[in-house]
Enzyme design. Structure first.
Site, PDB file in Angstrom:
ATOM      1  N   ASP A 131       0.753  -1.046   0.061  1.00 18.97           N
ATOM      2  CA  ASP A 131       0.087   0.155  -0.140  1.00 18.97           C
ATOM      3  C   ASP A 131       0.910   1.318   0.033  1.00 18.97           C
ATOM      4  O   ASP A 131       2.057   1.310   0.745  1.00 18.97           O
ATOM      5  CB  ASP A 131      -1.051   0.073   1.275  1.00 18.97           C
ATOM      6  CG  ASP A 131      -0.293   0.126   2.371  1.00 18.97           C
ATOM      7  OD1 ASP A 131       0.160   1.094   3.004  1.00 18.97           O
ATOM      8  OD2 ASP A 131      -0.063  -1.141   3.149  1.00 18.97           O
ATOM      9  N   ASP A 163      -9.719   3.287   5.907  1.00 22.77           N
ATOM     10  CA  ASP A 163      -8.522   3.358   6.936  1.00 22.77           C
ATOM     11  C   ASP A 163      -8.715   4.010   8.007  1.00 22.77           C
ATOM     12  O   ASP A 163      -9.178   5.340   8.156  1.00 22.77           O
ATOM     13  CB  ASP A 163      -7.351   3.885   6.339  1.00 22.77           C
ATOM     14  CG  ASP A 163      -6.041   4.076   7.170  1.00 22.77           C
ATOM     15  OD1 ASP A 163      -6.050   3.496   8.426  1.00 22.77           O
ATOM     16  OD2 ASP A 163      -5.036   4.420   6.875  1.00 22.77           O
ATOM     17  N   GLU A 196      -7.953   4.370  12.076  1.00 24.71           N
ATOM     18  CA  GLU A 196      -6.987   4.275  12.902  1.00 24.71           C
ATOM     19  C   GLU A 196      -6.721   5.537  13.845  1.00 24.71           C
ATOM     20  O   GLU A 196      -7.389   6.560  14.106  1.00 24.71           O
ATOM     21  CB  GLU A 196      -5.748   3.802  12.287  1.00 24.71           C
ATOM     22  CG  GLU A 196      -5.277   4.696  11.172  1.00 24.71           C
ATOM     23  CD  GLU A 196      -3.920   4.468  10.564  1.00 24.71           C
ATOM     24  OE1 GLU A 196      -2.793   4.051  11.437  1.00 24.71           O
ATOM     25  OE2 GLU A 196      -3.870   4.142   9.422  1.00 24.71           O
TER      26      GLU A 196
END
Length: 281
Positions: free
Chosen positions: A83, A172, A174
């Protein structure tokens, strides 16, 4: 491994940068969150200098230093990938292909204010070299609703097309590089935000968005919610010799980010036919 089936439609790639606005001195709220996108001291240590610089696994990439390769399963049971974000700039995709990488995720957007200026080279370059590719969105849940950010993501490269080489867009979710770890949200509010994003994405594409997270953050900020473990593929971050205990009651992981050396390393939990099935929906 098991694979969920997905269907949907393509979304046109948007390439223009969103205006971030001039930096303002941030005010720290009682819960530690900030009212602007000033990176915290910790984030600056990890290379995040301004809004938009956040990247997948930004804490793990610098605090978990093991470089030992994880145990390899049978060669036909996994597929290797990477990624990338703006931090990688223009990627040499031929070199990555020759290194055995067969899929790639590229950061497309952050919040509702940033698009990756290298997105076209990274997203299209991985596709052109033969990889199965996808886009990801770095969530900032304190800025706007899940629906708003999913819509922004879809308008700037996060769509999906059933061409056999495009993976569903990933969320994503986080550690917050701009303030309080959980963005000032309660566990219930965080779960609701994720659901809002996921529902919006699915309504527009027919696909269940993969969720990238790790056990520590998910436990702290969602109360280790099990709300998504039967619908959304898990992309787990764990820099170790195995994925370890999975968050949220997921019975298995779909992708494992296991290292940042020399670039974020990912392993798909299945053979190429299963990765193609995930792409095809």
């Amino acid at each position: 491994m098991k694979s969920a089936l997905f269907t949907g439609a393509a979304v046109t790639l948007g390439l223009l940068m969103a205006s971030i606005g001039s930096a303002q001195a941030s005010t720290i709220d009682s819960d530690g969150s900030t009212s602007s996108h000033q990176p915290t001291a910790r984030a600056r240590q990890h290379g995040i200098e301004k809004a938009g610089d956040a990247y997948m696994g930004w804490v793990q990439n610098n605090t978990m230093t093991s470089t030992a390769a994880p145990a390899v399963m049978a060669p036909d049971a996994t597929v290797e990938g990477i990624d990338v974000s703006s931090h990688q700039g223009n990627v040499d995709w031929t070199a990555q292909w020759n290194a055995g990488k067969r899929f790639a995720y590229t950061k497309a957007t952050e919040g509702n204010y940033y698009t990756n200026p290298y997105f076209a080279q990274q997203y299209n370059g991985s596709y052109n070299v033969g990889m199965i590719r996808g886009a990801y969105h770095f969530a900032t849940p304190n800025d706007s609703s899940g629906a708003n950010q999913a819509t922004y993501f879809l308008a700037h490269g996060g769509g999906w097309s059933k061409d056999g080489k495009t993976l569903p867009g990933a969320l994503d979710i986080e550690y917050n590089p701009y303030g309080a770890t959980c963005y000032g949200l309660s566990a219930a509010s965080m779960v609701a935000w994720i659901r809002d994003f996921a529902n919006t994405y699915k309504a527009r594409t027919g696909r269940d968005v993969p969720i990238y997270t790790n056990l520590d953050w998910w436990t702290r900020c969602t109360g280790n919610s099990t709300a998504f473990n039967s619908t959304n593929p898990l992309w787990v971050a764990k820099y170790a010799s195995s994925p370890g205990t999975l968050p949220g009651g997921w019975p298995f992981h779909t992708i494992w980010q296991y290292s940042s050396t020399p670039i974020d390393q990912d392993r798909f939990n299945g053979d190429m036919s299963r990765l193609q099935a995930l792409a095809n929906g």
